[in-house]
Design a protein around this motif. Structure first.
Motif, mmCIF file in Angstrom:
data_model
loop_
_atom_site.group_PDB
_atom_site.id
_atom_site.type_symbol
_atom_site.label_atom_id
_atom_site.label_comp_id
_atom_site.label_asym_id
_atom_site.label_seq_id
_atom_site.Cartn_x
_atom_site.Cartn_y
_atom_site.Cartn_z
ATOM 1 N N ASP A 166 -11.066 55.779 -3.749
ATOM 2 C CA ASP A 166 -9.772 56.014 -3.109
ATOM 3 C C ASP A 166 -9.621 55.157 -1.846
ATOM 4 O OD1 ASP A 166 -9.277 57.867 -5.085
ATOM 5 O OD2 ASP A 166 -9.859 59.594 -3.860
ATOM 6 N N ALA A 167 -10.699 55.039 -1.090
ATOM 7 C CA ALA A 167 -10.642 54.221 0.130
ATOM 8 C C ALA A 167 -10.407 52.759 -0.205
ATOM 9 C CB ALA A 167 -11.932 54.390 0.927
ATOM 10 N N ALA A 168 -11.017 52.284 -1.288
ATOM 11 C CA ALA A 168 -10.824 50.890 -1.695
ATOM 12 C C ALA A 168 -9.379 50.626 -2.092
ATOM 13 C CB ALA A 168 -11.767 50.551 -2.843
ATOM 14 N N ALA A 169 -8.745 51.614 -2.732
ATOM 15 C CA ALA A 169 -7.350 51.441 -3.148
ATOM 16 C C ALA A 169 -6.415 51.339 -1.948
ATOM 17 C CB ALA A 169 -6.932 52.608 -4.038
ATOM 18 N N ARG A 170 -6.805 51.930 -0.810
ATOM 19 C CA ARG A 170 -5.965 51.888 0.387
ATOM 20 C C ARG A 170 -6.354 50.771 1.351
ATOM 21 N NH1 ARG A 170 -7.528 57.405 0.213
ATOM 22 N NH2 ARG A 170 -8.918 56.999 1.987
ATOM 23 N N SER A 171 -7.405 50.051 1.038
ATOM 24 C CA SER A 171 -7.973 49.105 2.004
ATOM 25 C C SER A 171 -7.320 47.727 2.002
ATOM 26 C CB SER A 171 -9.471 48.931 1.720
ATOM 27 O OG SER A 171 -9.669 48.278 0.470
ATOM 28 N N GLY A 172 -6.489 47.432 1.029
ATOM 29 C CA GLY A 172 -5.936 46.086 0.916
ATOM 30 C C GLY A 172 -6.873 45.121 0.216
ATOM 31 N N LEU A 173 -7.895 45.658 -0.447
ATOM 32 C CA LEU A 173 -8.867 44.804 -1.132
ATOM 33 C C LEU A 173 -8.224 44.020 -2.270
ATOM 34 C CD1 LEU A 173 -11.869 44.013 -1.276
ATOM 35 C CD2 LEU A 173 -12.227 45.970 -2.797
ATOM 36 N N GLN A 174 -7.282 44.638 -2.981
ATOM 37 C CA GLN A 174 -6.627 43.940 -4.099
ATOM 38 C C GLN A 174 -5.779 42.765 -3.605
ATOM 39 O OE1 GLN A 174 -5.376 47.976 -5.553
ATOM 40 N NE2 GLN A 174 -5.385 46.938 -7.534
ATOM 41 N N ALA A 175 -5.053 42.977 -2.512
ATOM 42 C CA ALA A 175 -4.243 41.883 -1.962
ATOM 43 C C ALA A 175 -5.129 40.744 -1.485
ATOM 44 C CB ALA A 175 -3.380 42.410 -0.812
ATOM 45 N N HIS A 176 -6.271 41.081 -0.909
ATOM 46 C CA HIS A 176 -7.214 40.049 -0.477
ATOM 47 C C HIS A 176 -7.740 39.268 -1.683
ATOM 48 C CE1 HIS A 176 -9.955 38.262 2.442
ATOM 49 N NE2 HIS A 176 -10.932 38.402 1.557
ATOM 50 N N ALA A 177 -8.015 39.983 -2.782
ATOM 51 C CA ALA A 177 -8.484 39.317 -3.997
ATOM 52 C C ALA A 177 -7.402 38.414 -4.579
ATOM 53 C CB ALA A 177 -8.925 40.356 -5.022
ATOM 54 N N ASP A 178 -6.139 38.832 -4.502
ATOM 55 C CA ASP A 178 -5.039 37.977 -4.970
ATOM 56 C C ASP A 178 -5.001 36.671 -4.193
ATOM 57 O OD1 ASP A 178 -4.201 39.776 -6.892
ATOM 58 O OD2 ASP A 178 -2.724 40.740 -5.574
ATOM 59 N N ARG A 179 -5.143 36.762 -2.896
ATOM 60 C CA ARG A 179 -5.113 35.538 -2.068
ATOM 61 C C ARG A 179 -6.304 34.642 -2.379
ATOM 62 N NH1 ARG A 179 -3.522 39.461 1.797
ATOM 63 N NH2 ARG A 179 -5.659 39.561 2.628
ATOM 64 N N ASN A 180 -7.480 35.249 -2.571
ATOM 65 C CA ASN A 180 -8.670 34.447 -2.887
ATOM 66 C C ASN A 180 -8.526 33.734 -4.229
ATOM 67 O OD1 ASN A 180 -9.866 35.208 -0.517
ATOM 68 N ND2 ASN A 180 -11.269 36.682 -1.438
ATOM 69 N N THR A 181 -7.943 34.436 -5.198
ATOM 70 C CA THR A 181 -7.770 33.838 -6.521
ATOM 71 C C THR A 181 -6.776 32.677 -6.460
ATOM 72 O OG1 THR A 181 -8.179 35.991 -7.541
ATOM 73 C CG2 THR A 181 -7.189 34.298 -8.922
ATOM 74 N N ARG A 182 -5.690 32.877 -5.735
ATOM 75 C CA ARG A 182 -4.698 31.803 -5.587
ATOM 76 C C ARG A 182 -5.331 30.584 -4.913
ATOM 77 N NH1 ARG A 182 -1.383 34.448 -2.981
ATOM 78 N NH2 ARG A 182 0.213 34.921 -4.542
ATOM 79 N N SER A 183 -6.100 30.822 -3.855
ATOM 80 C CA SER A 183 -6.739 29.716 -3.146
ATOM 81 C C SER A 183 -7.751 28.997 -4.029
ATOM 82 C CB SER A 183 -7.423 30.255 -1.885
ATOM 83 O OG SER A 183 -8.110 29.236 -1.201
ATOM 84 N N MET A 184 -8.502 29.750 -4.832
ATOM 85 C CA MET A 184 -9.499 29.143 -5.720
ATOM 86 C C MET A 184 -8.836 28.235 -6.743
ATOM 87 S SD MET A 184 -10.800 29.450 -9.082
ATOM 88 C CE MET A 184 -10.328 31.102 -9.603
ATOM 89 N N LEU A 185 -7.744 28.684 -7.348
ATOM 90 C CA LEU A 185 -7.074 27.887 -8.376
ATOM 91 C C LEU A 185 -6.413 26.645 -7.775
ATOM 92 C CD1 LEU A 185 -5.495 30.738 -10.526
ATOM 93 C CD2 LEU A 185 -7.406 29.252 -11.140
ATOM 94 N N VAL A 186 -5.790 26.793 -6.608
ATOM 95 C CA VAL A 186 -5.143 25.631 -5.970
ATOM 96 C C VAL A 186 -6.185 24.572 -5.633
ATOM 97 C CG1 VAL A 186 -3.932 24.868 -3.896
ATOM 98 C CG2 VAL A 186 -3.169 26.932 -5.095
ATOM 99 N N ASN A 187 -7.312 25.004 -5.083
ATOM 100 C CA ASN A 187 -8.358 24.038 -4.729
ATOM 101 C C ASN A 187 -8.987 23.395 -5.963
ATOM 102 O OD1 ASN A 187 -8.003 24.565 -1.997
ATOM 103 N ND2 ASN A 187 -9.548 26.178 -1.962
ATOM 104 N N MET A 188 -9.203 24.187 -6.998
ATOM 105 C CA MET A 188 -9.839 23.657 -8.204
ATOM 106 C C MET A 188 -8.942 22.641 -8.897
ATOM 107 S SD MET A 188 -11.231 25.705 -11.564
ATOM 108 C CE MET A 188 -9.560 26.128 -12.086
ATOM 109 N N LEU A 189 -7.656 23.003 -9.067
ATOM 110 C CA LEU A 189 -6.741 22.076 -9.734
ATOM 111 C C LEU A 189 -6.439 20.869 -8.851
ATOM 112 C CD1 LEU A 189 -4.293 24.593 -11.442
ATOM 113 C CD2 LEU A 189 -6.164 23.296 -12.469
#
Length: 219
Positions: free
Chosen positions: A180-203
């Motif tokens: 429950d704490a993880a769901a409120r922590s903003g961890l998913q939004a942080h993962a979205d940003r990391n994934t976007r950054s990874m794909l932009v850098n890779m491509l």
């Protein structure tokens, strides 16, 4: 020497008393002088007789672990009887649970139109689902009971049961609170940003000059 049965009993009694005194001296020396364990006739040894682990299945992974969070929670679990005081029947346990939750993007859910590339291979558009949270994983080495108070009947029951230190419910509650704490922590939004950054850098490293990543458009 006294050959009578009484004399034999006395001799055996003296030998037994000598053995008891010797063992007592060894135990006291073991505790006070920190002698090697081999001097303690009651020292315990541990042997692992477990068999080898068996591989049950292999599965392909198609997800990107984009972020992870470490959490700690204190569980205060109290169980009381409706008609009896806690000194007679009841338990209260303070438990520290430490664990982690990973956030990942599941690439297996991408459809055929999720990746669009221009003819000159300079522009790419990628449509991704939002990151998901994995199940909380508790660290048994860092999770422990701080204190436990039990009523009289609970102590008797624990003494007679085969597993007096069963903490399964505490682990389940701690894992749920961390989830429950993880769901409120903003961890998913942080993962979205990391994934976007990874794909932009890779491509970008592959020669693409324009990369657009749309997160959350996949349904």
């Amino acid at each position: 020497m006294d050959p009578s049965p009484r004399g034999s009993v006395q001799r055996y009694g003296a030998v037994l008393a000598l053995i008891v005194v010797t063992v007592a001296v060894v135990l006291v020396a073991q505790r006070t002088l920190h002698l090697p364990g081999w001097l303690n006739p009651f020292a315990e040894t541990t042997k692992d007789r477990s068999g080898p682990a068996l591989l049950e299945s292999i599965r392909d992974l198609s997800r990107y672990e984009a972020a992870g969070g470490d959490f700690q929670v204190i569980v205060d679990l109290e169980k009381d009887s409706k008609y009896l005081p806690s000194a007679i029947r009841g338990t209260r346990t303070l438990f520290v649970g430490s664990g982690s939750v990973n956030a990942y993007v599941d690439f297996s859910k991408l459809n055929s139109g999720a990746v669009r590339v221009s003819e000159d291979r300079k522009t790419a558009t990628i449509v991704l689902p939002h990151a998901q949270l994995d199940r909380a994983s508790l660290d048994p080495k860092a999770s422990y009971a701080v204190s436990t108070s039990r009523g009289l009947t609970n102590r008797l029951g624990d003494a007679l049961s085969g597993n007096p230190n069963n903490q399964q419910q505490l682990y389940v509650l701690a894992a749920q609170k961390i989830q429950d704490a993880a769901a409120r922590s903003g961890l998913q939004a942080h993962a979205d940003r990391n994934t976007r950054s990874m794909l932009v850098n890779m491509l970008g490293a592959l020669g693409f000059t324009s990369v657009t990543v749309q997160v959350g458009a996949v349904r």
